[in-house]
Design a protein around this motif. Structure first.
Motif, PDB file in Angstrom:
ATOM      1  N   LEU A  84     -14.971 -31.428  10.611  1.00 33.35           N
ATOM      2  CA  LEU A  84     -16.051 -30.572  10.131  1.00 33.35           C
ATOM      3  C   LEU A  84     -15.870 -30.195   8.668  1.00 33.35           C
ATOM      4  O   LEU A  84     -16.846 -30.049   7.922  1.00 33.35           O
ATOM      5  CB  LEU A  84     -16.109 -29.297  10.986  1.00 33.35           C
ATOM      6  CG  LEU A  84     -17.037 -28.176  10.527  1.00 33.35           C
ATOM      7  CD1 LEU A  84     -18.492 -28.611  10.634  1.00 33.35           C
ATOM      8  CD2 LEU A  84     -16.794 -26.914  11.351  1.00 33.35           C
ATOM      9  N   TYR A  85     -14.606 -30.046   8.236  1.00 31.08           N
ATOM     10  CA  TYR A  85     -14.318 -29.536   6.901  1.00 31.08           C
ATOM     11  C   TYR A  85     -14.073 -30.633   5.867  1.00 31.08           C
ATOM     12  O   TYR A  85     -13.648 -30.343   4.749  1.00 31.08           O
ATOM     13  CB  TYR A  85     -13.123 -28.589   6.971  1.00 31.08           C
ATOM     14  CG  TYR A  85     -13.368 -27.440   7.929  1.00 31.08           C
ATOM     15  CD1 TYR A  85     -14.287 -26.447   7.624  1.00 31.08           C
ATOM     16  CD2 TYR A  85     -12.697 -27.370   9.154  1.00 31.08           C
ATOM     17  CE1 TYR A  85     -14.537 -25.408   8.498  1.00 31.08           C
ATOM     18  CE2 TYR A  85     -12.932 -26.320  10.024  1.00 31.08           C
ATOM     19  CZ  TYR A  85     -13.857 -25.346   9.697  1.00 31.08           C
ATOM     20  OH  TYR A  85     -14.107 -24.315  10.564  1.00 31.08           O
ATOM     21  N   ASN A  86     -14.350 -31.865   6.236  1.00 37.64           N
ATOM     22  CA  ASN A  86     -14.330 -32.926   5.246  1.00 37.64           C
ATOM     23  C   ASN A  86     -15.273 -32.536   4.104  1.00 37.64           C
ATOM     24  O   ASN A  86     -16.390 -32.077   4.358  1.00 37.64           O
ATOM     25  CB  ASN A  86     -14.797 -34.233   5.903  1.00 37.64           C
ATOM     26  CG  ASN A  86     -14.773 -35.418   4.969  1.00 37.64           C
ATOM     27  OD1 ASN A  86     -15.541 -35.488   4.021  1.00 37.64           O
ATOM     28  ND2 ASN A  86     -13.911 -36.379   5.248  1.00 37.64           N
ATOM     29  N   VAL A 127     -20.243 -23.200  15.133  1.00 41.04           N
ATOM     30  CA  VAL A 127     -19.843 -24.598  15.295  1.00 41.04           C
ATOM     31  C   VAL A 127     -18.495 -24.633  15.996  1.00 41.04           C
ATOM     32  O   VAL A 127     -17.539 -23.987  15.547  1.00 41.04           O
ATOM     33  CB  VAL A 127     -19.747 -25.335  13.945  1.00 41.04           C
ATOM     34  CG1 VAL A 127     -19.424 -26.810  14.166  1.00 41.04           C
ATOM     35  CG2 VAL A 127     -21.035 -25.198  13.147  1.00 41.04           C
ATOM     36  N   ALA A 128     -18.425 -25.365  17.098  1.00 37.29           N
ATOM     37  CA  ALA A 128     -17.150 -25.575  17.795  1.00 37.29           C
ATOM     38  C   ALA A 128     -16.656 -26.980  17.481  1.00 37.29           C
ATOM     39  O   ALA A 128     -17.460 -27.904  17.320  1.00 37.29           O
ATOM     40  CB  ALA A 128     -17.323 -25.401  19.304  1.00 37.29           C
ATOM     41  N   VAL A 129     -15.356 -27.148  17.379  1.00 33.31           N
ATOM     42  CA  VAL A 129     -14.795 -28.455  17.028  1.00 33.31           C
ATOM     43  C   VAL A 129     -13.703 -28.848  18.024  1.00 33.31           C
ATOM     44  O   VAL A 129     -13.081 -28.003  18.671  1.00 33.31           O
ATOM     45  CB  VAL A 129     -14.212 -28.444  15.594  1.00 33.31           C
ATOM     46  CG1 VAL A 129     -15.289 -28.123  14.575  1.00 33.31           C
ATOM     47  CG2 VAL A 129     -13.057 -27.455  15.469  1.00 33.31           C
ATOM     48  N   GLY A 130     -13.498 -30.180  18.129  1.00 34.45           N
ATOM     49  CA  GLY A 130     -12.376 -30.698  18.908  1.00 34.45           C
ATOM     50  C   GLY A 130     -12.482 -30.512  20.405  1.00 34.45           C
ATOM     51  O   GLY A 130     -11.464 -30.455  21.099  1.00 34.45           O
ATOM     52  N   ARG A 173     -12.059 -19.811   4.244  1.00 31.06           N
ATOM     53  CA  ARG A 173     -11.373 -19.800   5.529  1.00 31.06           C
ATOM     54  C   ARG A 173     -12.117 -20.694   6.523  1.00 31.06           C
ATOM     55  O   ARG A 173     -13.340 -20.806   6.464  1.00 31.06           O
ATOM     56  CB  ARG A 173     -11.324 -18.384   6.106  1.00 31.06           C
ATOM     57  CG  ARG A 173     -10.555 -17.372   5.280  1.00 31.06           C
ATOM     58  CD  ARG A 173     -10.614 -15.999   5.956  1.00 31.06           C
ATOM     59  NE  ARG A 173      -9.793 -15.034   5.249  1.00 31.06           N
ATOM     60  CZ  ARG A 173     -10.223 -14.277   4.238  1.00 31.06           C
ATOM     61  NH1 ARG A 173     -11.482 -14.380   3.832  1.00 31.06           N
ATOM     62  NH2 ARG A 173      -9.410 -13.430   3.639  1.00 31.06           N
ATOM     63  N   PHE A 174     -11.389 -21.295   7.447  1.00 34.33           N
ATOM     64  CA  PHE A 174     -12.034 -21.987   8.558  1.00 34.33           C
ATOM     65  C   PHE A 174     -12.945 -21.001   9.291  1.00 34.33           C
ATOM     66  O   PHE A 174     -12.627 -19.818   9.421  1.00 34.33           O
ATOM     67  CB  PHE A 174     -10.992 -22.532   9.533  1.00 34.33           C
ATOM     68  CG  PHE A 174     -10.430 -23.879   9.147  1.00 34.33           C
ATOM     69  CD1 PHE A 174     -10.592 -24.404   7.882  1.00 34.33           C
ATOM     70  CD2 PHE A 174      -9.713 -24.625  10.083  1.00 34.33           C
ATOM     71  CE1 PHE A 174     -10.078 -25.645   7.536  1.00 34.33           C
ATOM     72  CE2 PHE A 174      -9.186 -25.868   9.755  1.00 34.33           C
ATOM     73  CZ  PHE A 174      -9.367 -26.380   8.483  1.00 34.33           C
ATOM     74  N   LEU A 175     -14.049 -21.500   9.797  1.00 33.49           N
ATOM     75  CA  LEU A 175     -15.005 -20.601  10.444  1.00 33.49           C
ATOM     76  C   LEU A 175     -15.527 -21.118  11.777  1.00 33.49           C
ATOM     77  O   LEU A 175     -16.498 -20.574  12.314  1.00 33.49           O
ATOM     78  CB  LEU A 175     -16.184 -20.331   9.489  1.00 33.49           C
ATOM     79  CG  LEU A 175     -16.808 -21.505   8.725  1.00 33.49           C
ATOM     80  CD1 LEU A 175     -17.579 -22.442   9.622  1.00 33.49           C
ATOM     81  CD2 LEU A 175     -17.702 -20.981   7.616  1.00 33.49           C
ATOM     82  N   ASP A 176     -14.913 -22.177  12.339  1.00 32.54           N
ATOM     83  CA  ASP A 176     -15.397 -22.682  13.620  1.00 32.54           C
ATOM     84  C   ASP A 176     -15.190 -21.649  14.725  1.00 32.54           C
ATOM     85  O   ASP A 176     -14.291 -20.814  14.674  1.00 32.54           O
ATOM     86  CB  ASP A 176     -14.715 -24.003  13.978  1.00 32.54           C
ATOM     87  CG  ASP A 176     -13.208 -23.965  13.814  1.00 32.54           C
ATOM     88  OD1 ASP A 176     -12.742 -24.144  12.680  1.00 32.54           O
ATOM     89  OD2 ASP A 176     -12.507 -23.741  14.815  1.00 32.54           O
ATOM     90  N   SER A 177     -16.049 -21.731  15.721  1.00 33.08           N
ATOM     91  CA  SER A 177     -16.051 -20.778  16.826  1.00 33.08           C
ATOM     92  C   SER A 177     -15.442 -21.401  18.079  1.00 33.08           C
ATOM     93  O   SER A 177     -15.616 -22.601  18.323  1.00 33.08           O
ATOM     94  CB  SER A 177     -17.483 -20.344  17.151  1.00 33.08           C
ATOM     95  OG  SER A 177     -18.107 -19.759  16.036  1.00 33.08           O
TER      96      SER A 177
END
Length: 284
Positions: free
Chosen positions: A159-161, A177-180, A106-110
């Motif tokens: 991030l998920y590359n 980890v925060a993205v975008g 699952r995606f896990l970014d915060s």
């Protein structure tokens, strides 16, 4: 293990896992691939909403026997385990030398707001970093240095590359980890939270050694790292409280991104743990 039944290469489960090589499909499904025993072990232990981040595990028979404890831990966490032949696992992984264990996670970014609410003391910000290997390596460096979070701006790599995930060597599962997030929002949010913003740039007007000698790096700090080829644009440098260069004492032309990030993050970590640094302060 007897003669286990292997999942068919034409199974919908295999097809869906193979599609996760594409960013659009990862975003749609909010799933990504983690390869190898280290990453899979970390994914099992990591929790999102009380559930293991690992959703599915594909393993060759040989890898399942060699890493039986990982397979059993996955099953104990309610993860679906599929045994597959070498070619099927290699087809999903798309690497030259697959390790035989491959997890769908699952995606896990915060959310960035959660990172701010935790009052971070050391943060790595990747602004316009485009190389997935570099992004994963900086994440690994941040984890090793004891950083509290990593932020990838909206102009940075996914991030998920798969290359980012592999280069993080499991560190993706260790810290928020925060993205975008637009770089302006990152800087303003961290500054409001009491974090000093340092831009890492080879042409910076301040020297990292001098900053350490001056004792100015003991407080909460965010390092902003720029693009591999052209560094940080002027408008991003202008957002920082200081632009700091890593001194070159020898004849090298420059340092690559990951090496510079490691030097900067460890410098802050050391300063924060020293006398008067925020990491040396005991809770009240």
């Amino acid at each position: 293990m007897g003669t286990p039944e292997l999942i068919s290469p034409r199974s919908p489960r295999v097809t869906d896992a193979r599609r996760l090589a594409r960013r659009a499909f990862r975003g749609k499904e909010r799933r990504f691939i983690a390869e190898g025993p280290q990453a899979v072990r970390e994914a099992i232990a990591h929790r999102v909403g009380g559930e293991s981040t690992l959703v599915e595990l594909f393993a060759t028979v040989e890898a399942a026997e060699r890493h039986a404890e990982i397979v059993e831990a996955a099953r104990a966490s309610g993860v679906r385990v599929h045994l597959a032949d070498d070619r099927t696992v290699a087809d999903i992984s798309q690497t030259v030398t697959p390790q035989g264990l491959l997890g769908v996670c699952r995606f896990l970014d915060s959310p960035f707001e959660e990172i701010l609410a935790a009052r971070p003391r050391l943060v790595a910000v990747l602004a316009n970093v485009r190389d997935p290997g570099n992004a994963g390596t900086v994440l690994r460096c941040a984890d090793a240095a004891g950083a509290d979070a990593v932020v990838l701006t909206d102009a940075s790599v996914d991030l998920y590359n798969p290359k980012s995930v592999r280069a993080s060597v499991g560190s993706l599962f260790h810290l928020p980890v925060a993205v975008g997030v637009p770089v302006e929002r990152v800087v303003s949010g961290l500054r409001t939270a009491g974090v000093r913003i340092l831009a890492a740039d080879g042409a910076g007007d301040r020297d990292l050694d001098a900053e350490l000698d001056a004792g100015s790096m003991g407080g909460p700090t965010a390092w902003v790292f720029g693009n591999e080829a052209w560094g940080l644009p002027e408008e991003t440098r202008a957002l920082a409280d200081a632009v700091v260069r890593v001194p070159i004492h020898g004849k090298a032309e420059s340092l690559n991104l990951a090496t510079a990030a490691a030097v900067c993050l460890y410098a802050s970590a050391r300063a924060q743990r020293g006398a008067g640094g925020c990491r040396a302060v005991s809770p009240a």
